[in-house]
Design a protein around this motif. Structure first.
Motif, short mmCIF file in Angstrom:
data_model
loop_
_atom_site.label_atom_id
_atom_site.label_comp_id
_atom_site.label_asym_id
_atom_site.label_seq_id
_atom_site.Cartn_x
_atom_site.Cartn_y
_atom_site.Cartn_z
N GLN A 209 0.78 -1.27 -0.05
CA GLN A 209 0.08 -0.10 -0.16
C GLN A 209 0.76 1.22 -0.01
O GLN A 209 0.34 2.30 -0.64
N LYS A 210 1.81 1.27 0.69
CA LYS A 210 2.62 2.57 0.98
C LYS A 210 4.23 2.53 0.55
O LYS A 210 4.76 3.37 0.65
N GLY A 211 4.59 1.40 0.10
CA GLY A 211 6.03 1.14 -0.07
C GLY A 211 6.67 0.69 -1.46
O GLY A 211 7.95 0.52 -1.63
N LEU A 212 5.65 0.35 -2.27
CA LEU A 212 6.23 -0.08 -3.70
C LEU A 212 7.02 0.56 -4.46
O LEU A 212 7.97 0.27 -5.31
N ARG A 213 6.97 1.89 -4.34
CA ARG A 213 7.86 3.00 -5.17
C ARG A 213 9.14 3.62 -4.30
O ARG A 213 9.63 4.48 -4.79
N THR A 214 9.17 3.05 -3.00
CA THR A 214 10.21 3.60 -2.27
C THR A 214 11.68 3.10 -2.78
O THR A 214 12.00 1.82 -3.01
N GLU A 215 12.44 3.98 -3.12
CA GLU A 215 14.08 3.62 -3.65
C GLU A 215 14.76 2.92 -2.57
O GLU A 215 14.59 3.41 -1.35
N GLY A 216 15.28 1.79 -3.09
CA GLY A 216 16.00 1.19 -2.16
C GLY A 216 15.02 0.30 -1.16
O GLY A 216 15.78 -0.18 0.01
N LEU A 217 14.06 -0.03 -1.55
CA LEU A 217 12.99 -0.79 -0.71
C LEU A 217 13.96 -2.37 -0.37
O LEU A 217 14.36 -3.07 -1.27
N PHE A 218 13.94 -2.82 0.78
CA PHE A 218 14.69 -3.85 1.28
C PHE A 218 15.97 -3.96 1.20
O PHE A 218 16.82 -4.78 1.98
N ARG A 219 16.87 -2.92 0.60
CA ARG A 219 18.13 -2.57 0.71
C ARG A 219 18.68 -1.72 1.65
O ARG A 219 19.69 -2.02 2.60
N ARG A 220 18.00 -0.60 2.16
CA ARG A 220 18.14 0.18 3.10
C ARG A 220 18.07 -0.45 4.67
O ARG A 220 17.15 -1.16 4.88
N SER A 221 19.08 0.01 5.48
CA SER A 221 18.55 -0.71 6.76
C SER A 221 17.86 0.17 7.50
O SER A 221 17.45 1.19 7.08
N ALA A 222 17.42 -0.40 8.70
CA ALA A 222 16.36 0.20 9.66
C ALA A 222 16.98 0.12 10.92
O ALA A 222 18.04 -0.78 11.26
N SER A 223 16.44 0.91 12.07
CA SER A 223 16.97 0.68 13.41
C SER A 223 16.98 -0.53 13.80
O SER A 223 15.82 -1.00 13.91
N VAL A 224 18.29 -1.07 14.40
CA VAL A 224 17.93 -2.22 15.20
C VAL A 224 16.96 -2.40 16.05
O VAL A 224 16.46 -3.19 16.62
N GLN A 225 17.19 -1.33 17.14
CA GLN A 225 16.62 -1.11 18.32
C GLN A 225 14.94 -1.04 18.02
O GLN A 225 14.25 -1.86 18.72
N THR A 226 14.35 -0.37 17.00
CA THR A 226 13.12 -0.47 16.52
C THR A 226 12.74 -1.69 16.01
O THR A 226 11.56 -2.36 16.60
#
Length: 421
Positions: A209-226
């Motif tokens: 719904q909200k991320g299909l056109r996000t550049e680098g989807l699945f490649r960009r890292s996220a906060s480990v704590q979150t």
């Protein structure tokens, strides 16, 4: 003190999952490094890293072995740090330094003005190997015997007596609401027979719904704590609203974490050797071979895999925006879908594992339609009707369909020409 780098995966990091298990948040691969100052060492390290920087990776550095003979100069270290540009640093999830010495502490002080705060937060120091165990799948690392002996000496020196034999605490039964680190069957039994695990469905739905056109989807890292916090909420059966976090890469990281923490890979241990043989199959027959391999999967695994790959196919169709074509997605998901039952995947195994994953994503409709057309899969096909897309079509020329004849959303046109794999 050998120099250079060796790659090991965990079954979470390739154990190759590259990818840590229940207690590790970092994805494959894991690189094991020793001290070096040889000019070729930097080139070899860059060559090795170039094969992994497309996705998140972790570096483990064993400092033992540094001596006056191989200790690098400050100028060499500074030039080496500058040599590794942002490409290598942005996907680095963590740098674990084992057995640090006063020399490293001095270096840290001297280089602090040159190292960004963001990169500095990725560095963690461990005095003993036991501390490293808490952060990744330690048993998937091949630790040099010299490092093991040195660690033992340090412990005896610190305690003044031989350390007692390590005891592994008995495994605790999973919570009734547990979502991570449990089998697909467990999740099915705890969720009224639903084939698609709740975490997988929630993350895919939000990303679609909200991320299909996000550049680098699945490649960009996220906060480990979150990510840890979201895992805790899911495991406790509490509601999770990804909108509250304001970062589309959080559900993407949760999806990958869910896959790599499964007790058995989604593609199963039994399929590992068959998948490795995909490179020896003639190019024109590889899609057929993929379909044959998938026929041996348990029905539940097949349903979940079809659901996941169908979504990744959708992501690849938006690659003009998100820059994530089937090849790049395969680099990210290959080692999260399959790893060996014992030991770590070799470096050479990455090629067939990623190729197989790429074929599944690129030719999704052809690979999955045959089995579904026979009516084997109900839940997966219904899901396809919910979103439309390739699953709603049948095999070319078979005159059959694999799901509802009137999908809710018409299939998206290809945004880039398919290339032979």
């Amino acid at each position: 003190g050998g120099g250079g780098c060796t790659r090991h995966s965990e079954t979470a990091f390739g154990g190759a999952r590259g990818w840590p298990g229940p207690h590790a948040e970092h994805e494959s691969p894991i690189l094991r490094c020793g001290p070096t100052r040889h000019p070729a060492g930097g080139r070899y390290l860059k060559y090795t890293l170039d094969q992994y920087v497309e996705s998140d990776y972790t570096v483990v550095y064993f400092h033992y072995g540094l001596s006056s003979r191989n200790k690098p100069s400050l100028g060499w270290l500074q030039s080496a740090y500058k040599e590794f540009d942002r490409k290598y640093k942005k996907s680095l999830k963590a740098l674990y330094v084992v057995h640090p010495t006063n020399f490293l502490k001095v270096l840290r002080t001297l280089f602090k003005p040159l190292i960004s705060h963001k990169f500095g937060k990725k560095v963690t120091y461990f005095n003993y190997l036991s501390e490293l165990r808490e952060h990744l799948k330690y048993d998937q690392l091949i630790v040099p015997p010299e490092v093991l002996r040195y660690d033992e000496e340090l412990r005896q020196l610190h305690r003044g007596r031989p350390p007692p034999p390590a005891r592994t605490p008995p495994p605790r039964p999973p919570l009734p609401t547990q979502q991570f680190g449990v089998s697909l069957q467990y999740l099915k039994d705890k969720n009224q027979g639903e084939l698609i695990p709740p975490v997988l469905r929630a993350t895919v739905t939000h990303l679609r719904q909200k991320g299909l056109r996000t550049e680098g989807l699945f490649r960009r890292s996220a906060s480990v704590q979150t990510v840890r916090e979201v895992q805790r909420l899911y495991n406790q059966g509490k509601p999770v609203d990804f909108d509250d976090y304001g970062d589309i890469h959080i559900p993407a990281a949760i999806l990958k974490t869910f896959l790599r923490e499964l007790p058995q890979p989604l593609l199963t241990f039994e399929a590992y050797e068959q998948i490795l043989g995909i490179t020896s199959v003639e190019s024109s027959l590889r899609v057929t071979r993929c379909r044959q391999i998938l026929q041996s999967l348990p029905e539940h695994n097949y349903a979940v895999l079809s659901y996941l790959i169908g979504f990744l196919h959708e992501v690849s169709q938006e690659s003009i925006f998100n820059k994530m074509n089937s090849s790049r997605l395969a680099c990210v998901f290959g080692l999260n879908l399959i790893w060996p039952s014992q030991g770590a995947s070799s470096l050479s195994a990455l090629v067939p594992l990623n190729l197989f994953t790429e074929l599944l994503i690129e030719y999704y409709g052809q690979v999955f339609s045959a089995r579904e057309a026979r009516g084997v899969l109900g839940a997966g096909s219904a899901e396809a009707g919910e979103r439309g897309g390739p699953l709603a079509g049948g095999c070319a020329g078979d005159g059959r369909t694999a799901g509802p004849t009137a999908p809710a959303v018409p299939p998206r046109p290809l945004t880039e020409a398919r290339r032979p794999l």
